[in-house]
Design an enzyme around this catalytic site. Structure first.
Site, PDB file in Angstrom:
ATOM      1  N   ALA A  68       0.839  -1.195   0.000  1.00 52.82           N
ATOM      2  CA  ALA A  68       0.000   0.000   0.000  1.00 52.82           C
ATOM      3  C   ALA A  68       0.876   1.248   0.000  1.00 52.82           C
ATOM      4  CB  ALA A  68      -0.922   0.011   1.220  1.00 52.82           C
ATOM      5  N   GLU A 101      -1.813 -12.292  -4.560  1.00 53.02           N
ATOM      6  CA  GLU A 101      -3.081 -12.081  -5.252  1.00 53.02           C
ATOM      7  C   GLU A 101      -3.289 -10.581  -5.374  1.00 53.02           C
ATOM      8  OE1 GLU A 101      -3.393 -14.049  -2.302  1.00 53.02           O
ATOM      9  OE2 GLU A 101      -3.726 -16.038  -3.120  1.00 53.02           O
ATOM     10  N   ASN A 106      -7.154  -4.119 -10.920  1.00 49.95           N
ATOM     11  CA  ASN A 106      -6.164  -3.153 -10.442  1.00 49.95           C
ATOM     12  C   ASN A 106      -4.987  -3.098 -11.417  1.00 49.95           C
ATOM     13  OD1 ASN A 106      -4.403  -1.527  -9.036  1.00 49.95           O
ATOM     14  ND2 ASN A 106      -4.738  -2.533  -7.064  1.00 49.95           N
ATOM     15  N   TYR A 113       3.738  -5.010 -10.683  1.00 52.93           N
ATOM     16  CA  TYR A 113       4.189  -6.383 -10.442  1.00 52.93           C
ATOM     17  C   TYR A 113       4.878  -6.958 -11.678  1.00 52.93           C
ATOM     18  CZ  TYR A 113       1.264  -6.207  -6.238  1.00 52.93           C
ATOM     19  OH  TYR A 113       0.701  -5.874  -5.043  1.00 52.93           O
TER      20      TYR A 113
END
Length: 143
Positions: A68, A101, A106, A113
């Site tokens: 986050a 996950e 998103n 990633y």
């Protein structure tokens, strides 16, 4: 921006960021308990936590649980730095594979990633709630 291990004193600020980013956020107590089994790294700038990443470790594997970044800190490479730092930590600690996950919708997170070597393995149908959404299962392997 500096990256360091999370300390217990960081938990209130990390839990606040978590509550701003997720519909089902971890509590302060949840972070405190997880620190016994997981590695948490903090990105810090001007003495403020910009973001964090957490990973459970089950050698030789890890599972990223949370990533986050404060809304006002997004777009400056913080998430990328956190992922790179966790991958470096993993390599030093004999972690050969990391899974995670991510919400299928998103796109921003998925891009970060993929940029860091994660590949999509499959989908978990209706994995997330509030709102209900599938999760992409992604994997990184040590080179």
């Amino acid at each position: 921006m500096t990256i360091r291990r999370m300390k217990k004193k960081d938990i209130p600020e990390v839990a606040f960021i978590e509550s701003q980013c997720f519909t089902q956020p971890w509590s302060e107590h949840g972070f405190e308990e997880a620190m016994n089994d997981a590695v948490f790294l903090i990105a810090e700038e001007n003495e403020q936590i910009a973001g964090y990443i957490g990973m459970y470790v089950m050698e030789p594997e890890g599972e990223i649980t949370n990533v986050a970044v404060r809304e006002e800190c997004r777009g400056n490479g913080c998430g990328n730095l956190l992922l790179q730092a966790m991958e470096q930590w993993a390599q030093k600690h004999r972690i050969e594979r990391i899974v995670l996950e991510v919400r299928s919708g998103n796109a921003g997170a998925i891009h970060v990633y993929e940029k860091n070597g994660f590949v999509k393995l499959g989908i978990r149908k209706n994995f997330y709630q509030f709102p209900q959404e599938d999760a992409d299962i992604m994997e990184w392997k040590k080179c």
